[in-house]
Design a protein around this motif. Sequence first.
Motif, short mmCIF file in Angstrom:
data_model
loop_
_atom_site.label_atom_id
_atom_site.label_comp_id
_atom_site.label_asym_id
_atom_site.label_seq_id
_atom_site.Cartn_x
_atom_site.Cartn_y
_atom_site.Cartn_z
N ILE A 165 0.84 -1.20 0.00
CA ILE A 165 0.00 0.00 0.00
C ILE A 165 0.87 1.25 0.00
N ASP A 166 1.94 1.23 0.79
CA ASP A 166 2.85 2.38 0.85
C ASP A 166 3.52 2.61 -0.50
N ILE A 167 3.95 1.55 -1.16
CA ILE A 167 4.59 1.69 -2.48
C ILE A 167 3.62 2.28 -3.50
N ILE A 168 2.40 1.74 -3.53
CA ILE A 168 1.40 2.22 -4.50
C ILE A 168 1.15 3.71 -4.31
N ARG A 169 0.99 4.11 -3.05
CA ARG A 169 0.75 5.52 -2.75
C ARG A 169 1.95 6.39 -3.13
N ARG A 170 3.15 5.96 -2.74
CA ARG A 170 4.35 6.76 -3.02
C ARG A 170 4.59 6.93 -4.51
N GLU A 171 4.14 5.98 -5.30
CA GLU A 171 4.32 6.06 -6.74
C GLU A 171 3.17 6.78 -7.44
N GLY A 172 2.27 7.36 -6.66
CA GLY A 172 1.31 8.31 -7.23
C GLY A 172 -0.08 7.79 -7.54
N ILE A 173 -0.39 6.54 -7.18
CA ILE A 173 -1.76 6.06 -7.38
C ILE A 173 -2.50 6.20 -6.04
N ILE A 174 -3.41 7.16 -5.98
CA ILE A 174 -4.12 7.40 -4.73
C ILE A 174 -5.46 6.66 -4.67
N ASN A 175 -5.96 6.24 -5.85
CA ASN A 175 -7.23 5.53 -5.90
C ASN A 175 -6.95 4.04 -5.64
N VAL A 176 -6.91 3.69 -4.37
CA VAL A 176 -6.57 2.34 -3.94
C VAL A 176 -7.77 1.73 -3.22
N SER A 177 -8.12 0.52 -3.61
CA SER A 177 -9.16 -0.24 -2.92
C SER A 177 -8.52 -1.48 -2.30
N VAL A 178 -8.98 -1.82 -1.11
CA VAL A 178 -8.48 -3.00 -0.40
C VAL A 178 -9.61 -4.01 -0.24
N ASP A 179 -9.35 -5.26 -0.61
CA ASP A 179 -10.31 -6.35 -0.39
C ASP A 179 -10.06 -6.99 0.97
N LEU A 180 -11.14 -7.20 1.72
CA LEU A 180 -11.08 -7.93 2.98
C LEU A 180 -12.06 -9.09 2.93
N ILE A 181 -11.75 -10.15 3.65
CA ILE A 181 -12.66 -11.28 3.82
C ILE A 181 -12.82 -11.52 5.32
N TYR A 182 -14.07 -11.59 5.77
CA TYR A 182 -14.32 -11.85 7.19
C TYR A 182 -15.10 -13.16 7.33
N GLY A 183 -15.16 -13.68 8.57
CA GLY A 183 -15.91 -14.91 8.80
C GLY A 183 -15.10 -16.18 8.64
N SER A 184 -13.76 -16.09 8.69
CA SER A 184 -12.94 -17.29 8.57
C SER A 184 -12.77 -17.93 9.95
N PRO A 185 -12.32 -19.18 10.00
CA PRO A 185 -12.16 -19.86 11.29
C PRO A 185 -11.21 -19.10 12.24
N GLY A 186 -11.66 -18.87 13.46
CA GLY A 186 -10.84 -18.18 14.45
C GLY A 186 -10.81 -16.68 14.32
N TYR A 187 -11.47 -16.15 13.31
CA TYR A 187 -11.48 -14.71 13.05
C TYR A 187 -12.68 -14.10 13.77
N THR A 188 -12.41 -13.26 14.75
CA THR A 188 -13.46 -12.69 15.58
C THR A 188 -13.80 -11.27 15.15
N THR A 189 -14.81 -10.71 15.79
CA THR A 189 -15.17 -9.32 15.53
C THR A 189 -14.01 -8.39 15.88
#
Length: 375
Positions: free
Chosen positions: A142-166
């Motif tokens: 994320i730091d590299i992408i930003r430093r190189e001038g792309i500010i439109n960054v989206s991050v994918d997350l997945i929740y609900g996996s085993p052992g993954y709590t709120t």
Amino acid sequence: MAGIYFHIPFCKSSCVYCDFYHTIDLRRIEELEKCMYRELEERRTYLEQEVIESIYFGGGTPSLLKPETILLFIDSIRSWFKIDSKPEITLEANPDDISRDFIKALRRAGINRISLGVQSFQDFVLEFMGRRHTANKALKSIDIIRREGIINVSVDLIYGSPGYTTNHLLRDLQILERLDIPHFSAYLLTPEKGTLLYQKISDGEVTLPGEEEQFEQYMSLCEFSARNGYRHYEISNFCKGDFIARHNKGYWEGKIYCGIGPSAHSYNGNSRRWNISSLYHYILAIKEGRQYYEEEQLSGKDRYNEYLLTALRTDEGVRPETIRENFGKDLEENFVKGISKFAGKGYVEFYKGRCRLTDQGMFISDSIISSLFLT
């Protein structure tokens, strides 16, 4: 307005949850690129002179492509199609593939938005999912992408996996807020048939959180977005300001699009077509000049159901007036009658002439929307 999608099916490894068409055999990348180029040229009239406002490289792992290949595709679109003066051009990328030189080359090729497949900032989750990167690598990417001038960054997350709590989810979300990520997508881990995850659950090796805990995590997402200035504009998508995903928004608004590559889908307003989900057969068909896709004409019932399916996924919801204009008064009345029974349960709200799902309604959107379909 219209969009163009490229499906790049190659991956270095398979994730336990993925049911998108992909292959870990990388030997035919260049051969596929040539065939996709031929398909793009053959379909230069498919969108009927509509202006292209978005281009999306998805997969698979599009960050396995060479930047010069991406440039060739983008330049070809500029030559063969009408294109918006400021199109959104997105590349899905794995953190493992990010480097300063790569991002610089992508910018030169025309990429102005990166959708980064982080999935989690918890290493135990990444290991379970079969991801190639670590949480630390994701942060550096994320730091590299930003430093190189792309500010439109989206991050994918997945929740609900085993052992993954709120609490784990909130930690991940707090990282997004600390980094001022302008857009993120968050998906509930779902065991699709045919995936390794599905097999592990069937064999009793893995247990996912129950529905009550899944709902708690989903509501935490909604509360986080409201507190921190994110617009929850679609079931799984959140943005700040104008950083809405224009390409995906086009799908939900029923705009036309052209899909290039094996398993890619297309829609021209009257029909849908989908390419062969086989690298071997797609390449062979293109080379031999044979049909490499299937197609269906959409009936009035199909178009009505698809309007409900896409519109009710978004925070703009459905305008009953639009149903009357496009499908007739009887279907408008049928829709209002059907949707109203969910309002009393807190799943639907009426707002400025629209019917839209509440956060609670979005969590069970599949059952609500399917109950409204014409059969």
